[in-house]
Design a protein around this motif. Structure first.
Motif, short mmCIF file in Angstrom:
data_model
loop_
_atom_site.label_atom_id
_atom_site.label_comp_id
_atom_site.label_asym_id
_atom_site.label_seq_id
_atom_site.Cartn_x
_atom_site.Cartn_y
_atom_site.Cartn_z
N ALA A 1 2.50 8.79 7.53
CA ALA A 1 2.46 7.97 8.74
C ALA A 1 2.45 6.50 8.30
CB ALA A 1 1.22 8.29 9.57
N VAL A 2 3.45 5.77 8.77
CA VAL A 2 3.62 4.37 8.37
C VAL A 2 3.37 3.50 9.60
CG1 VAL A 2 5.21 2.71 7.29
CG2 VAL A 2 5.38 5.14 6.72
N PRO A 3 2.17 2.90 9.71
CA PRO A 3 1.83 2.20 10.96
C PRO A 3 2.84 1.11 11.34
CG PRO A 3 -0.12 2.51 9.63
CD PRO A 3 1.04 2.94 8.78
N LYS A 4 3.29 0.33 10.38
CA LYS A 4 4.19 -0.77 10.72
C LYS A 4 5.66 -0.42 10.56
CE LYS A 4 0.96 -4.52 9.81
NZ LYS A 4 0.66 -5.70 9.00
N GLY A 5 5.94 0.78 10.09
CA GLY A 5 7.32 1.18 9.88
C GLY A 5 7.89 0.59 8.60
N PRO A 6 9.10 1.01 8.24
CA PRO A 6 9.71 0.53 6.99
C PRO A 6 10.17 -0.92 7.11
CG PRO A 6 11.23 1.97 8.15
CD PRO A 6 9.95 2.00 8.93
N SER A 7 10.20 -1.59 5.96
CA SER A 7 10.72 -2.96 5.91
C SER A 7 11.85 -3.03 4.89
CB SER A 7 9.61 -3.92 5.49
OG SER A 7 10.15 -5.21 5.21
N LEU A 8 12.87 -3.80 5.21
CA LEU A 8 13.99 -3.98 4.27
C LEU A 8 13.73 -5.10 3.28
CD1 LEU A 8 17.09 -3.64 6.65
CD2 LEU A 8 15.88 -1.85 5.39
N ASP A 9 12.55 -5.71 3.38
CA ASP A 9 12.19 -6.83 2.50
C ASP A 9 11.46 -6.29 1.27
OD1 ASP A 9 11.12 -9.03 1.24
OD2 ASP A 9 10.43 -9.99 3.08
N PRO A 10 12.05 -6.42 0.09
CA PRO A 10 11.42 -5.86 -1.12
C PRO A 10 10.05 -6.46 -1.44
CG PRO A 10 13.71 -6.39 -1.54
CD PRO A 10 13.37 -6.98 -0.20
N SER A 11 9.71 -7.59 -0.84
CA SER A 11 8.39 -8.17 -1.12
C SER A 11 7.31 -7.61 -0.18
CB SER A 11 8.44 -9.70 -0.99
OG SER A 11 8.56 -10.07 0.36
N VAL A 12 7.73 -6.77 0.76
CA VAL A 12 6.78 -6.22 1.73
C VAL A 12 6.41 -4.78 1.34
CG1 VAL A 12 6.51 -5.47 4.13
CG2 VAL A 12 7.58 -7.67 3.62
N LYS A 13 5.12 -4.51 1.28
CA LYS A 13 4.63 -3.16 0.97
C LYS A 13 4.00 -2.58 2.22
CE LYS A 13 3.44 -4.44 -3.79
NZ LYS A 13 4.09 -5.77 -3.84
N ARG A 14 4.56 -1.51 2.71
CA ARG A 14 4.05 -0.93 3.95
C ARG A 14 3.13 0.26 3.67
NH1 ARG A 14 7.22 -3.16 8.37
NH2 ARG A 14 6.54 -5.31 8.16
N LEU A 15 1.94 0.21 4.24
CA LEU A 15 1.00 1.32 4.10
C LEU A 15 1.62 2.60 4.65
CD1 LEU A 15 -1.89 2.34 3.46
CD2 LEU A 15 -2.49 1.74 5.83
N ALA A 16 1.51 3.67 3.87
CA ALA A 16 2.03 4.98 4.27
C ALA A 16 0.95 6.02 4.00
CB ALA A 16 3.31 5.31 3.49
N MET A 17 0.31 6.48 5.05
CA MET A 17 -0.79 7.44 4.91
C MET A 17 -0.22 8.85 4.87
SD MET A 17 -3.54 5.70 7.46
CE MET A 17 -2.28 5.42 8.72
#
Ligand code: MN
Length: 181
Positions: free
Chosen positions: A57-73
């Motif tokens: 479950a990824v609260p903020k959804g995927p990002s196409l920005d390589p500098s962004v790390k998205r939490l994935a529970m």
């Protein structure tokens, strides 16, 4: 140029020993992303592996920005049959709310090592994959964080031709990949 299409790699060797789990090489593995408006909006990122959909479950959804790390529970495995589901889960049931198919396609181990690489990556908490979806493509990684409790990972886009720090794809793309509505 030969006109005939070849479906097998030239020089591909047949493996002598049979493995217990069917080999994934030559068989496409699927991924889906379901946008889930439950009590908290999130995106369910699911990868087919060994007959189930490994799920985060990824609260903020995927990002196409390589500098962004998205939490994935990491959440429980889902059946592959769930891949086509979109609709409403009744309130009061687990995950109550609406589910939209936000992306789907096939994926593979980035290093070309097939299902063995995927199993290793999942086990080791460093899962490097190539996505071939309609909206998400190219090189991605899921990295497991060393924290107690429910496994938490980070979903990160690798820098490649599909990376684009200027786009907010979650805000930009709000339709179903299945119905376009
Ligand atoms: Mn969910």
């Amino acid at each position: 140029m030969p006109a005939k299409k070849t479906t097998k790699r030239a020089g591909a060797k047949k493996s002598a020993a049979k493995t217990k789990v069917p080999r994934a090489k030559g068989k496409a593995l699927h991924f889906v992303v379901q946008k889930h408006a439950a009590s908290h909006l999130h995106f369910d990122f699911r990868l087919e592996l060994d007959g189930v959909m490994k799920s985060w479950a990824v609260p903020k959804g995927p990002s196409l920005d390589p500098s962004v790390k998205r939490l994935a529970m990491e959440v429980e495995d889902h059946p592959i049959s769930y891949n086509t589901f979109e609709g409403t889960i009744p309130q009061g049931e687990y995950g109550g709310g609406t589910v939209m198919l936000w992306d789907r396609g096939t994926y593979e181990a980035e290093d070309g090592g097939g299902v063995e690489s995927l199993r290793e990556g999942y086990r080791d908490g460093d899962l490097k994959i190539t996505l071939r979806g309609k909206r998400l493509q190219g090189s991605w990684v899921l990295v497991r964080m060393n924290r107690p409790g429910r496994p938490q990972w980070l979903l990160i886009k690798h820098a490649d031709e599909y990376a684009d720090p200027s786009r907010d794809i979650v805000a930009e793309v709000t339709t179903s990949v299945a119905s376009q509505q």
